[in-house]
Design a protein around this motif. Sequence first.
Motif, PDB file in Angstrom:
ATOM      1  N   CYS A 156       0.833  -1.202   0.000  1.00 56.65           N
ATOM      2  CA  CYS A 156       0.000   0.000   0.000  1.00 56.65           C
ATOM      3  C   CYS A 156       0.870   1.256   0.000  1.00 56.65           C
ATOM      4  N   GLY A 157       2.184   1.064   0.016  1.00 56.34           N
ATOM      5  CA  GLY A 157       3.117   2.173   0.153  1.00 56.34           C
ATOM      6  C   GLY A 157       3.952   1.988   1.405  1.00 56.34           C
ATOM      7  N   PRO A 158       4.873   2.900   1.661  1.00 59.55           N
ATOM      8  CA  PRO A 158       5.733   2.785   2.847  1.00 59.55           C
ATOM      9  C   PRO A 158       4.920   2.758   4.130  1.00 59.55           C
ATOM     10  N   GLN A 159       5.406   2.019   5.094  1.00 63.83           N
ATOM     11  CA  GLN A 159       4.746   1.975   6.391  1.00 63.83           C
ATOM     12  C   GLN A 159       4.876   3.323   7.101  1.00 63.83           C
ATOM     13  N   THR A 160       3.779   3.779   7.667  1.00 62.14           N
ATOM     14  CA  THR A 160       3.793   5.025   8.425  1.00 62.14           C
ATOM     15  C   THR A 160       4.208   4.724   9.867  1.00 62.14           C
ATOM     16  N   PRO A 161       4.623   5.745  10.605  1.00 63.21           N
ATOM     17  CA  PRO A 161       4.934   5.515  12.029  1.00 63.21           C
ATOM     18  C   PRO A 161       3.763   4.899  12.782  1.00 63.21           C
ATOM     19  N   GLU A 162       2.545   5.296  12.445  1.00 68.98           N
ATOM     20  CA  GLU A 162       1.363   4.723  13.098  1.00 68.98           C
ATOM     21  C   GLU A 162       1.294   3.223  12.843  1.00 68.98           C
ATOM     22  N   MET A 163       1.594   2.805  11.627  1.00 67.32           N
ATOM     23  CA  MET A 163       1.548   1.393  11.285  1.00 67.32           C
ATOM     24  C   MET A 163       2.635   0.603  12.008  1.00 67.32           C
ATOM     25  N   THR A 164       3.849   1.128  12.007  1.00 71.49           N
ATOM     26  CA  THR A 164       4.945   0.402  12.659  1.00 71.49           C
ATOM     27  C   THR A 164       4.738   0.326  14.169  1.00 71.49           C
ATOM     28  N   ASP A 165       4.175   1.365  14.752  1.00 70.08           N
ATOM     29  CA  ASP A 165       3.872   1.326  16.187  1.00 70.08           C
ATOM     30  C   ASP A 165       2.832   0.239  16.480  1.00 70.08           C
ATOM     31  N   TYR A 166       1.821   0.145  15.618  1.00 70.45           N
ATOM     32  CA  TYR A 166       0.755  -0.846  15.802  1.00 70.45           C
ATOM     33  C   TYR A 166       1.303  -2.262  15.668  1.00 70.45           C
ATOM     34  N   THR A 167       2.073  -2.530  14.630  1.00 73.57           N
ATOM     35  CA  THR A 167       2.581  -3.885  14.427  1.00 73.57           C
ATOM     36  C   THR A 167       3.571  -4.281  15.515  1.00 73.57           C
ATOM     37  N   ALA A 168       4.347  -3.312  16.008  1.00 70.45           N
ATOM     38  CA  ALA A 168       5.298  -3.613  17.091  1.00 70.45           C
ATOM     39  C   ALA A 168       4.555  -3.979  18.370  1.00 70.45           C
ATOM     40  N   ALA A 169       3.443  -3.313  18.616  1.00 72.48           N
ATOM     41  CA  ALA A 169       2.666  -3.575  19.831  1.00 72.48           C
ATOM     42  C   ALA A 169       1.751  -4.789  19.678  1.00 72.48           C
ATOM     43  N   ASN A 170       1.538  -5.232  18.431  1.00 71.48           N
ATOM     44  CA  ASN A 170       0.635  -6.352  18.167  1.00 71.48           C
ATOM     45  C   ASN A 170       1.312  -7.369  17.250  1.00 71.48           C
ATOM     46  N   PRO A 171       2.271  -8.132  17.771  1.00 78.68           N
ATOM     47  CA  PRO A 171       3.018  -9.082  16.930  1.00 78.68           C
ATOM     48  C   PRO A 171       2.157 -10.154  16.280  1.00 78.68           C
ATOM     49  N   LYS A 172       0.970 -10.394  16.817  1.00 81.33           N
ATOM     50  CA  LYS A 172       0.072 -11.391  16.223  1.00 81.33           C
ATOM     51  C   LYS A 172      -1.080 -10.736  15.464  1.00 81.33           C
TER      52      LYS A 172
END
Length: 381
Positions: free
Chosen positions: A72-88
């Motif tokens: 969808c394009g480069p990951q935004t800080p919001e996205m990386t924060d979410y995936t880091a906090a939700n590994p599953k």
Amino acid sequence: MKKLACVLALGAAFVSTNVMAWGNDGHRVVGAIADQLIKGSNAEKQVRALLVPGESLEKVANWMDCVKGTYCGPQTPEMTDYTAANPKHSEYHYTDVPFQLNEYHDHGVGTDEHDIVQSLRQAIWVLQGKDGAAVNPHKFTRRQALLLLAHLAGDVHQPLHVGSAFISKNGVFVVPLKQEQIDGVNIFNPQGGNNMLLDDAKLLANSSALIPAAAPKEGEAAKPDTVAASSASAAAAAIAPTADAKPAVSQTASPVPKTKPFHSYWDTTVVDYAMRRVSARTPEQFAQIAIGGKPAVAGNSGDPASWPYQWADDALAVAKLAHADVTIGAAGKQTSRTGTVYTVWTLNVPDNYPVPSSAIAKEQLIKGGYHLASLLQAIWP
């Protein structure tokens, strides 16, 4: 085809109203329907407060798939924060209840504490103003909770994201009674249909005779001899990695027949068919056509936090139709890029399968949009 007879009647709805689960377009359809239904309500006001200018439910409906990669394009800080906090987080999109069952039960076969039903329930609690480890173990923010609802309300209405097939060593559908029985020896888990493969050439040939050509875009003329093939290619290209998808198969020197995973068919192909059958060029057009048809969508009752259970039970009923008259063929082995060897099965569907399956898809997309709108209005009356 007796089991599909009741579904065939749904095809008439296309005449009267004259792709990731559901893929890009399918999720946008669900969001677009909800956007239109909540206009002028307090729910719309509360939604806008959690979204940024320029966003809508339609535009954020694919956010949960976009966080899985960079397509969808480069990951935004919001996205990386979410995936880091939700590994599953990739497991929030589905549950694997045997499709033959009638109800989703906590701790039942194929369920999990962070599956789609539990994730939806937690997001609803957050938007209801509840918090704490018991109701919000993933520590979703209110904005994240809305982004989850905008996507998972679509996923839960995709029948294969709730009702899963399990296959015995003898090559027939079975119902495991305990999770431990799914051992890959006596009972196999074909990963939500990802390891059940349709003959793509046969499917294309059948659909070309049954499904109208895609409506041309503005200033563009349709090409009848190529539109079906190009549409199928576009649908395949639009597929984002689903939570239960297997890694891509390694290439070999020997040519192999082109196949389409059953899960992929239900994620994207049926959405393409459904849009073609109502001549909708965009998700917004599909939403307008759907709402203009004044569909009779059954409502939900009780605490909104219980609605995901009701949606899952409905999806199980639809999953039975999705698997009706579908038979398992030969088993084989494939190897992933990481070297993992796993079992796959050829899958046989009725020749007219594109017709009833696209009718089901249309109905489920409409349910998803109406249920999402109703849920938001129940949270914010």
